[in-house]
Scaffold this active site. Sequence first.
Site, PDB file in Angstrom:
ATOM      1  N   ILE A  25      31.419  11.269 112.911  1.00  0.00           N
ATOM      2  CA  ILE A  25      32.526  12.025 113.500  1.00  0.00           C
ATOM      3  C   ILE A  25      32.260  12.015 114.999  1.00  0.00           C
ATOM      4  O   ILE A  25      31.351  12.679 115.467  1.00  0.00           O
ATOM      5  CB  ILE A  25      32.588  13.469 112.964  1.00  0.00           C
ATOM      6  CG1 ILE A  25      32.938  13.458 111.486  1.00  0.00           C
ATOM      7  CG2 ILE A  25      33.633  14.268 113.742  1.00  0.00           C
ATOM      8  CD1 ILE A  25      32.894  14.841 110.858  1.00  0.00           C
ATOM      9  N   PRO A  26      33.010  11.211 115.749  1.00  0.00           N
ATOM     10  CA  PRO A  26      32.660  10.967 117.159  1.00  0.00           C
ATOM     11  C   PRO A  26      32.984  12.152 118.057  1.00  0.00           C
ATOM     12  O   PRO A  26      33.870  12.090 118.896  1.00  0.00           O
ATOM     13  CB  PRO A  26      33.497   9.751 117.519  1.00  0.00           C
ATOM     14  CG  PRO A  26      34.675   9.813 116.608  1.00  0.00           C
ATOM     15  CD  PRO A  26      34.226  10.486 115.341  1.00  0.00           C
ATOM     16  N   CYS A  27      32.266  13.238 117.891  1.00  0.00           N
ATOM     17  CA  CYS A  27      32.564  14.423 118.678  1.00  0.00           C
ATOM     18  C   CYS A  27      32.193  14.216 120.149  1.00  0.00           C
ATOM     19  O   CYS A  27      32.606  14.980 120.999  1.00  0.00           O
ATOM     20  CB  CYS A  27      31.835  15.640 118.107  1.00  0.00           C
ATOM     21  SG  CYS A  27      30.079  15.397 117.901  1.00  0.00           S
ATOM     22  N   HIS A  28      31.442  13.157 120.431  1.00  0.00           N
ATOM     23  CA  HIS A  28      31.100  12.905 121.825  1.00  0.00           C
ATOM     24  C   HIS A  28      32.298  12.361 122.600  1.00  0.00           C
ATOM     25  O   HIS A  28      32.268  12.301 123.811  1.00  0.00           O
ATOM     26  CB  HIS A  28      29.937  11.907 121.902  1.00  0.00           C
ATOM     27  CG  HIS A  28      30.209  10.613 121.220  1.00  0.00           C
ATOM     28  ND1 HIS A  28      30.052  10.442 119.859  1.00  0.00           N
ATOM     29  CD2 HIS A  28      30.661   9.436 121.695  1.00  0.00           C
ATOM     30  CE1 HIS A  28      30.381   9.188 119.559  1.00  0.00           C
ATOM     31  NE2 HIS A  28      30.746   8.561 120.638  1.00  0.00           N
ATOM     32  N   ARG A  29      33.352  11.953 121.872  1.00  0.00           N
ATOM     33  CA  ARG A  29      34.543  11.446 122.558  1.00  0.00           C
ATOM     34  C   ARG A  29      35.481  12.567 122.957  1.00  0.00           C
ATOM     35  O   ARG A  29      36.538  12.314 123.525  1.00  0.00           O
ATOM     36  CB  ARG A  29      35.295  10.458 121.650  1.00  0.00           C
ATOM     37  CG  ARG A  29      34.507   9.181 121.418  1.00  0.00           C
ATOM     38  CD  ARG A  29      35.256   8.174 120.568  1.00  0.00           C
ATOM     39  NE  ARG A  29      34.332   7.119 120.143  1.00  0.00           N
ATOM     40  CZ  ARG A  29      34.393   6.512 118.959  1.00  0.00           C
ATOM     41  NH1 ARG A  29      35.327   6.848 118.092  1.00  0.00           N
ATOM     42  NH2 ARG A  29      33.526   5.588 118.643  1.00  0.00           N
TER      43      ARG A  29
END
Length: 162
Positions: A130-134
């Site tokens: 889950i690309p929460c860094h984006r």
Amino acid sequence: MKQVFVNIVTIQGFSFAFGLNEEGIVLASSFNPETLKRLLKEDGYEPMVDSSQGRDIRTMVEKYFKGEKVILERIPVLMKGTDFQIKVWEQTRKIPYGKTITYGELAKKVNSSPRAVGMALSRNRIPLFIPCHRVIGKKGIGGFTPDVKIKRDLLKLEGGKP
DNA sequence: GAGTCATTTCCAC
DNA sequence: GTGGAAATGACTC
């Protein structure tokens, strides 16, 4: 007690670990192998370091850290949380590689407030998948658990910008 | 520019 | 149970 296969990937200065079950579904991941094992135990699983399972996922992760464009969102994951959290995570997975959106934009998609979105993202147990860094702040990078530095590194990796 | 409110969850009292 | 704080941002004065 269910067994979980744990893979640990150490590459390019990153240390990343993920756990998956017999069906190949990712249950949790972390940038700290010890944290991952603790998370799994708290959930009633028995972590077992075994790199014979989930080889295809590990290969993708390794490629990702080398800067290759990898579609991580087609890897099956287990999302456990409140309805709101799952809604936020599903929207987050739709962010394409190399692109970022703000907390405010994500909040609009789920009809909520940026603050609540940040809270839901901080409860994400599956970073990278889950690309929460984006998801970044409008005026600044925002935050990241456990360390904002990792978020910066990941964005640099995807964007290729200095 | 500083103060305030919105929305959801967690933590300490 | 209740109150404050947390990955923010938009609006008001």
